[in-house]
Design a protein around this motif. Sequence first.
Motif, PDB file in Angstrom:
ATOM      1  N   THR A 278     -59.779  37.242  19.490  1.00 48.08           N
ATOM      2  CA  THR A 278     -58.633  37.019  20.273  1.00 48.08           C
ATOM      3  C   THR A 278     -57.633  36.312  19.916  1.00 48.08           C
ATOM      4  O   THR A 278     -56.351  36.310  20.134  1.00 48.08           O
ATOM      5  CB  THR A 278     -59.351  36.289  21.720  1.00 48.08           C
ATOM      6  OG1 THR A 278     -60.270  37.041  22.244  1.00 48.08           O
ATOM      7  CG2 THR A 278     -58.181  36.061  22.706  1.00 48.08           C
ATOM      8  N   ILE A 279     -57.806  35.391  19.150  1.00 44.96           N
ATOM      9  CA  ILE A 279     -56.742  34.239  18.584  1.00 44.96           C
ATOM     10  C   ILE A 279     -56.408  34.591  16.941  1.00 44.96           C
ATOM     11  O   ILE A 279     -55.894  33.933  16.288  1.00 44.96           O
ATOM     12  CB  ILE A 279     -57.032  32.541  18.538  1.00 44.96           C
ATOM     13  CG1 ILE A 279     -58.507  32.657  17.816  1.00 44.96           C
ATOM     14  CG2 ILE A 279     -57.567  32.439  19.890  1.00 44.96           C
ATOM     15  CD1 ILE A 279     -58.834  31.107  17.530  1.00 44.96           C
ATOM     16  N   SER A 280     -57.147  35.729  16.442  1.00 47.66           N
ATOM     17  CA  SER A 280     -56.907  36.007  15.272  1.00 47.66           C
ATOM     18  C   SER A 280     -55.291  36.259  15.030  1.00 47.66           C
ATOM     19  O   SER A 280     -54.433  36.675  15.900  1.00 47.66           O
ATOM     20  CB  SER A 280     -57.484  37.191  14.595  1.00 47.66           C
ATOM     21  OG  SER A 280     -57.363  38.230  15.219  1.00 47.66           O
ATOM     22  N   ILE A 281     -54.763  36.273  13.487  1.00 50.68           N
ATOM     23  CA  ILE A 281     -53.354  36.625  13.370  1.00 50.68           C
ATOM     24  C   ILE A 281     -53.332  38.329  13.524  1.00 50.68           C
ATOM     25  O   ILE A 281     -54.219  38.718  12.962  1.00 50.68           O
ATOM     26  CB  ILE A 281     -52.842  36.239  11.837  1.00 50.68           C
ATOM     27  CG1 ILE A 281     -53.272  34.819  11.454  1.00 50.68           C
ATOM     28  CG2 ILE A 281     -51.806  36.959  11.442  1.00 50.68           C
ATOM     29  CD1 ILE A 281     -52.861  34.209  10.235  1.00 50.68           C
ATOM     30  N   GLU A 282     -52.346  38.550  14.377  1.00 47.10           N
ATOM     31  CA  GLU A 282     -52.269  39.995  14.665  1.00 47.10           C
ATOM     32  C   GLU A 282     -52.052  41.068  13.501  1.00 47.10           C
ATOM     33  O   GLU A 282     -52.716  42.165  13.770  1.00 47.10           O
ATOM     34  CB  GLU A 282     -50.982  40.184  15.538  1.00 47.10           C
ATOM     35  CG  GLU A 282     -51.073  41.458  16.609  1.00 47.10           C
ATOM     36  CD  GLU A 282     -52.115  41.321  17.374  1.00 47.10           C
ATOM     37  OE1 GLU A 282     -52.874  42.699  17.524  1.00 47.10           O
ATOM     38  OE2 GLU A 282     -52.508  40.461  17.954  1.00 47.10           O
ATOM     39  N   LYS A 283     -51.472  40.449  12.595  1.00 48.08           N
ATOM     40  CA  LYS A 283     -51.208  41.570  11.407  1.00 48.08           C
ATOM     41  C   LYS A 283     -52.686  42.043  10.753  1.00 48.08           C
ATOM     42  O   LYS A 283     -52.851  42.889  10.587  1.00 48.08           O
ATOM     43  CB  LYS A 283     -50.257  41.156  10.310  1.00 48.08           C
ATOM     44  CG  LYS A 283     -50.013  42.075   9.344  1.00 48.08           C
ATOM     45  CD  LYS A 283     -48.955  41.419   8.369  1.00 48.08           C
ATOM     46  CE  LYS A 283     -48.647  42.322   7.032  1.00 48.08           C
ATOM     47  NZ  LYS A 283     -47.585  41.914   6.264  1.00 48.08           N
ATOM     48  N   SER A 284     -53.380  40.772  10.234  1.00 47.71           N
ATOM     49  CA  SER A 284     -54.672  41.097   9.477  1.00 47.71           C
ATOM     50  C   SER A 284     -56.010  40.974  10.232  1.00 47.71           C
ATOM     51  O   SER A 284     -56.852  41.870   9.875  1.00 47.71           O
ATOM     52  CB  SER A 284     -54.771  40.198   8.441  1.00 47.71           C
ATOM     53  OG  SER A 284     -54.926  38.868   9.019  1.00 47.71           O
ATOM     54  N   ARG A 285     -55.800  40.494  11.498  1.00 41.24           N
ATOM     55  CA  ARG A 285     -56.808  40.419  12.303  1.00 41.24           C
ATOM     56  C   ARG A 285     -58.205  40.082  11.736  1.00 41.24           C
ATOM     57  O   ARG A 285     -59.311  40.311  12.090  1.00 41.24           O
ATOM     58  CB  ARG A 285     -57.258  42.006  13.004  1.00 41.24           C
ATOM     59  CG  ARG A 285     -55.878  42.448  13.987  1.00 41.24           C
ATOM     60  CD  ARG A 285     -55.885  41.767  15.340  1.00 41.24           C
ATOM     61  NE  ARG A 285     -57.227  42.664  15.893  1.00 41.24           N
ATOM     62  CZ  ARG A 285     -57.677  42.390  17.305  1.00 41.24           C
ATOM     63  NH1 ARG A 285     -57.222  41.216  17.960  1.00 41.24           N
ATOM     64  NH2 ARG A 285     -58.600  42.879  17.814  1.00 41.24           N
ATOM     65  N   SER A 286     -58.091  39.137  10.991  1.00 45.47           N
ATOM     66  CA  SER A 286     -59.112  38.753   9.886  1.00 45.47           C
ATOM     67  C   SER A 286     -60.375  37.922  10.762  1.00 45.47           C
ATOM     68  O   SER A 286     -60.069  36.999  11.521  1.00 45.47           O
ATOM     69  CB  SER A 286     -58.670  38.008   8.547  1.00 45.47           C
ATOM     70  OG  SER A 286     -58.133  36.788   9.108  1.00 45.47           O
ATOM     71  N   VAL A 287     -61.385  38.315  10.352  1.00 46.80           N
ATOM     72  CA  VAL A 287     -62.603  37.275  10.928  1.00 46.80           C
ATOM     73  C   VAL A 287     -63.427  36.972   9.858  1.00 46.80           C
ATOM     74  O   VAL A 287     -64.010  37.869   8.954  1.00 46.80           O
ATOM     75  CB  VAL A 287     -63.305  37.743  12.059  1.00 46.80           C
ATOM     76  CG1 VAL A 287     -63.666  39.262  11.709  1.00 46.80           C
ATOM     77  CG2 VAL A 287     -64.466  37.049  12.507  1.00 46.80           C
TER      78      VAL A 287
END
Length: 372
Positions: A278-287
């Motif tokens: 939910t709070i990841s960077i929108e571009k990479s959506r990295s986890v």
Amino acid sequence: MKLTIERAALLKALGHVQAVVERRNTIPILSNVLITAGSNGASFAATDLDIEIQESAAAHVDREGMATAPAHTLYEIARKLPEGADVTLELDGDDPRLSLKAGRSSFSLPSLPPGDFPMMPAEDLQHSFALETDALARLIDKTRFAISTEETRYYLNGIHLHAADEKGRKTLRAVATDGHRLALSECDLPDGAAGMPAVIVPRKTVQEARRLLEDADDDVQISVSDGKIRFGFGRAVLTSKLIDGSFPDYERVIPRGNEKLMSVDNKRFAEAVDRVATISIEKSRSVKLSLDDGTLTLAVNNPESGQATEEVPVDSKETGFAIGFNARYILDVAGQIEGDEARLHFADPASPTLVTDSGDADSLYVLMPLRV
């Protein structure tokens, strides 16, 4: 031309064929559906020059002939007519407009010359076989999410369909990849498919075939050549050009020696990934995934939005191992897992990860890692 058809039959046929018609067309005739009234009833056809759908329907024909009409307008009219209505379609040779009548409703629609309608040229489709509807739907559903949308790599803009032979088992295999993830699914090779060429079925064709499967009752009849593929869904027939390109050697991408194994409850895993992302960077959506003593820690660190972590119990002997992925790609794969458990096979943080399904031995997925 004059025919009378039940509203339900008209709506079903138009619903199938009008879907391939683009909303904006520089060639006016491509916005139209071709209506043919013949001795066997009515047929409807639409095309975008790459895909053509034809569907036949029972109708009472008073006068044989052909006509065209705006596909989306005709469909909307049929959709709004009362159930059970009988619809009469008529084109008088002296009138350039198509007349539609149903009960007290009457419409007059512009009609272009049927001779202008571009029919897809016939081609010898050398290889034909029948495939169960469930099997085709499964091949599509398990792989289409990984089709690339990057038009410059056009050869990845579809599903690679071919006959495979691995460890003595002959299968019909579907593969899709966008360079970041790969999806593969297969079924037993149908009779007649052994010599078929390896083909790339375009994304739009895949979408239309899957939609037509919703109303298919019998096996799907599939015919293939080097340049075209045809799907027969009973009364509906979809013919499409194939992508003219070479699909990459995907076998080289599938890891064969990943020895670090993690088994995790798929539903719990997916929900946890979704929460922290939910709070990841929108571009990479990295986890970031960290394995330690049977616990998987999911972490996201976003300088702008904050931090998130969640722990999930897993079955794994690995300790001190960490790897990063795009959260959306993980969720896409998790959405295809049928069994209770997803099994992730790791090598190292920079190498592709293999994902297998505890409930489906005929499908596998590959995820490329991210630096986190």
